[in-house]
Motif scaffolding. Structure first.
Motif: not given
Ligand code: ZN
Ligand code: ANZ
Length: 817
Positions: A439, A441-442, A483, A485-486
């Motif tokens: 990802c 972001e993550c 993702c 997570q996000c």
């Molecule tokens: Zn993410």
């Protein structure tokens, strides 16, 4: 006379064993457990002669332990991911699963026909989602423990297959699969940190000493390649951080007259001066096309380029020129070496070619390397080495230099390993997808456990063609995910795992193959493991056996298993060759297993491969006679058919001479099977058949209970090697099936003792000794024996013998002078 019909027997007993689940592990605690394991096959086509030999060996052990009364676990499965399935699928324009599972069915049918005592209820394939779910889970657990990580690295690259190759897949610089020249390429790859376990992999070999072939342990030790020595820091002109070298001979530091770095390491391009850059880059290109083996080869002419800079020797401030040379490897030690030409052969050859000074710093008493061209590596007194003055021993010299460098903060003691971390990424389709999502972001996000397995998408034919990265990258629907997570846009990792990952834990899975809650049931593993006997080819001596040992240690650290070595005993069977050569299509010397079986029957083929040589040696098909084996089996069968006494007859009343012969052979067979001398065991069974035949045809006769006893022992022993005919013989002898349930013969120890009589020795009419002797001992031997006796000597007390009467075997009477 009675004749054994191999074909009919094969059909009949296969069905019987299957219906009665004769070889299913009970796992109910009624018997002690014993786990016998063959390395699982790769499903490429049908079984071949190599399988025939390996599995015949494993079955000897499994059937033997079963007869000994153990609850035997002898499972089977397939190592079914891998490149050949993918290549076949591209060629046939289908999904790799089609080819794979068709081959698995073919092999399963052949295994059944081959009469192996396998527990079919535990069958598995590593390409089953129910299996690779747990391969992925293990990967995530390893990653949580910091044991799986990504890094950029040079990798072997096959331009034809468009894939990364492990070192062992590169043969003489060529791709093992397609023969194309292998090059190097920089990629971000997944690794397992096997190096963190290097010491334990070495130390735990103590558990395997004597139970694994010595050569396998040596190969593993060399592969791990632990060396101790020192790190030494050298300053480089125009650079702040020092460059560290690894050396096993810090005591030769005063003899360092130049410095070498790996061309393909990080340092060389950083320090090369502009004047020398072009020459360096050309050299680097050349290096990339070379294999590690070529680079390490000692008889190659040394090559290299000067980088235009100097390093400063920390012990004496001397400036020495820095070269890049391919004999220094980027990923061993620190990728840089202090070169000591007087005492290191590679350095000497390089120095002589490049006109660099050779300075002797250890006087070993040997001729000057400058003149001989031979570096001296031995012990001696140090010269030209102020700090080592007066020292003449290597250990002391090394210690002294290390303490000096340590005090000055420019060096320290060090241990390095040849072993590298395990590169497990493959840019291929047919493997377990790496369960990671990338990802923006993550970063790297593990796939949540409840979303495992990450199943392969359905791709077939040319969609599988390598495109530089994994074919999975082209499956957009599959790659693009949210993702975990996000929830933002993210992509799946498109690498799959090396198939050695799949095979590093399959033996645990066999203990609870259908468990959908965990990779394996720790309680089941505790019941069955470690494996009592592992059987497989020596081609796996290093990687597979090292990696599965590594996995076991990690699982131990995770608290999932209670032992650190999974295989108590290892047998490496030899190969089946023909006319002195490995069988191959190009040589046209292949022998087809199916054809051999059609002609001679399973039993004869199995007997032949085991009888031909000790298990670890090769079997040359040109030297064996399956026809001879079949004739022997017919003889054994007729012998069983000729026995006329009833089952259960009191054998103790049988002919003593025959019983003694047979029990001695039986004891020997047991020893041979225990000691893995299977070929000798078969020779003893043959002797037993001959002795029994003679008894039947001679005075003893077919009705003597000793004949029945012998025939039953033969049948049980033979069932390890020729299971079908043995079932038939067991029936001929009036028993209910199966011979596999009949128990191993008990040897009567009393019958093994050769008869003895007691001889009385008198000196001057008094009994001074009693000797246990053979009833047939000769007079001379007995006289000598009596005179040599300690008590007799004592009572003679140095006196001459005036007269000695010998009445063999019972009496010796001595009159001293
Ligand atoms: Zn993410
Ligand atoms: C100086 C020296 C003097 C060395 C001497 C040997 C003899 P093993 O035993 O295999 O661990 N070396 C270090 N890193 C290297 C690399 N990346 N590529 C090639 N060679 C490398 O070998 C350690 C020795 O190999 C080290 O000790 C170093 O040479 C060289 F009389 O340092 B020696």
């Amino acid at each position: 006379p009675a004749r054994y019909d191999a074909d009919a027997a094969q059909r009949r007993w296969q069905q019987y064993w299957q219906e009665h689940e004769t070889f299913k592990a009970r796992d109910d605690g009624s018997k002690e457990r014993c786990y016998v394991l063959d390395m699982f096959p790769y499903p490429s086509g049908d079984l071949h002669m190599g399988h025939a030999e390996a599995f015949a060996m494993g079955d000897v052990v499994a059937r033997y332990q079963r007869l000994r009364g153990y609850d035997v676990l002898h499972p089977i499965g397939w190592d079914s991911f891998g490149l050949p399935a993918e290549n076949a699928a591209i060629k046939r324009n289908e999904n790799p699963a089609t080819w794979t599972y068709a081959n698995i069915e073919t092999q399963a049918t052949s295994f059944k026909r081959y009469g192996l005592s396998l527990d079919w209820s535990r069958r598995l394939a590593t390409s089953d989602p129910g299996y690779y779910k747990w391969t992925q889970w293990l990967f995530l657990k390893f990653r949580e423990r910091g044991l799986a990580y990504r890094k950029e690295s040079w990798v072997n690259w096959c331009p034809q297959d468009q894939t990364v190759l492990a070192n062992e897949q590169v043969v003489n610089g060529l791709c093992e699969r397609c023969g194309t020249q292998v090059t190097k390429r920089d990629l971000t790859q997944w690794f397992f940190k096997v190096t963190e376990y290097a010491d334990r992999l070495l130390d735990d070999m103590a558990q395997l000493e004597g139970a694994w072939p010595a050569r396998v342990l040596t190969m593993q030790r060399n592969w791990i390649g632990r060396s101790s020595g020192a790190y030494v820091d050298f300053r480089i002109e125009g650079r702040d951080e020092p460059v560290t070298v690894f050396t096993t001979r810090p005591d030769t530091l005063y003899g360092a007259t130049f410095f070498v770095v790996a061309p393909d390491g990080k340092l060389a391009p950083e320090i090369v001066t502009d004047d020398h850059r072009a020459e360096f880059e050309a050299y680097l290109e050349k290096t990339k096309s070379e294999t590690e083996i070529e680079r390490q080869s000692t008889d190659r002419e040394k090559t290299g380029v000067f980088l235009g800079v100097h390093a400063v020797n920390p012990i004496n401030g001397e400036q020495i020129p820095i070269y890049a040379a391919d004999y220094v490897l980027a990923d061993y030690g620190t990728g840089a070496v202090m070169a000591v030409p007087a005492h290191d052969q590679r350095d000497l050859e390089f120095a002589q070619k490049f006109g660099i000074a050779v300075r002797v710093v250890v006087d070993t008493g040997e001729a000057d390397p400058n003149e001989t061209g031979v570096a001296t590596a031995g012990n001696g007194s140090y010269v030209n080495s102020p700090v080592l003055e007066g020292i003449s021993d290597k250990t002391a010299g090394v210690a002294k230099i290390i303490s000096t460098l340590t005090e000055q903060g420019v060096g320290r003691e060090a241990i390095t390993y040849r072993l590298r971390d395990w590169l497990l990424s493959r840019q291929r389709f047919w493997g377990a997808p790496i369960p990671i999502i990338h990802c923006e972001e993550c970063g790297e996000v593990p796939v949540p456990e409840d979303q495992l397995p990450v199943e392969l998408p359905y791709l077939s034919g040319t969609d599988l063609n390598p495109k530089g990265t994994s074919p999975l990258a082209a499956a957009a629907d599959w790659v693009n995910v949210a993702c975990p997570q996000c929830g933002g846009p993210a992509k799946r990792d498109t690498d799959t795992m090396d198939t050695f990952v799949d095979s590093s834990w399959y033996f645990f899975r066999y203990c609870s193959p259908n468990d959908d809650q965990q990779a394996f049931d720790p309680a089941a593993v505790e019941r069955w493991m470690p494996v009592a006997q592992y059987v497989g080819g020596v081609e796996h001596a290093i990687l597979h056996l090292l990696y599965m040992r590594f996995f076991t240690k990690v699982l131990y650290d995770m608290g999932l298993v209670k032992f650190t070595e999974p295989m108590k005993r290892l047998l490496n069977q030899g190969q089946v060759i023909n006319q002195g050569k490995s069988m191959s299509k190009s040589l046209g010397n292949g022998v087809d297993l199916g054809t051999q079986i059609d002609e001679f029957g399973v039993d004869a083929v199995r007997l032949t491969v085991v009888f031909a040589s000790p298990p670890e040696e090769d079997v040359d098909w040109a030297d064996v006679s399956p026809g001879g084996s079949l004739r022997f089996l017919q003889r054994a069968y007729r012998m069983a058919a000729d026995v006329t006494s009833e089952p259960g007859v009191d054998v103790t009343g049988g002919d003593p001479a025959l019983r003694s012969t047979v029990h001695k052979l039986m004891a020997d067979i047991t020893d041979c099977v225990e000691g893995q001398r299977f070929n000798v065991a078969i020779a003893r069974v043959m002797e037993m058949v001959n002795a029994t035949r003679k008894a039947i045809d001679g005075e003893i006769g077919a009705d003597d209970p000793a004949v029945r006893e012998a025939a039953e022992m033969i049948t049980k022993s033979l069932s390890l090697f020729a299971p079908y005919v043995s079932e038939e013989m067991w029936e001929l002898l009036g028993h209910q099936p199966s011979v596999a349930d009949s128990g191993w013969p008990e040897v009567d120890q009393a019958l093994l003792v050769t008869e003895r009589v007691t001889c009385v020795v008198q000196v001057k009419g008094k009994v001074r000794a009693r000797l246990e002797v053979s009833p047939t001992i000769g007079e001379d031997d007995l006289r000598e024996l009596a005179l040599a006796d300690e008590n007799v000597q004592r009572s003679l007390d140095g006196r001459e013998v005036a007269k000695i009467i010998v009445r063999a075997p019972k009496l010796v009477s001595i009159v001293p002078a």
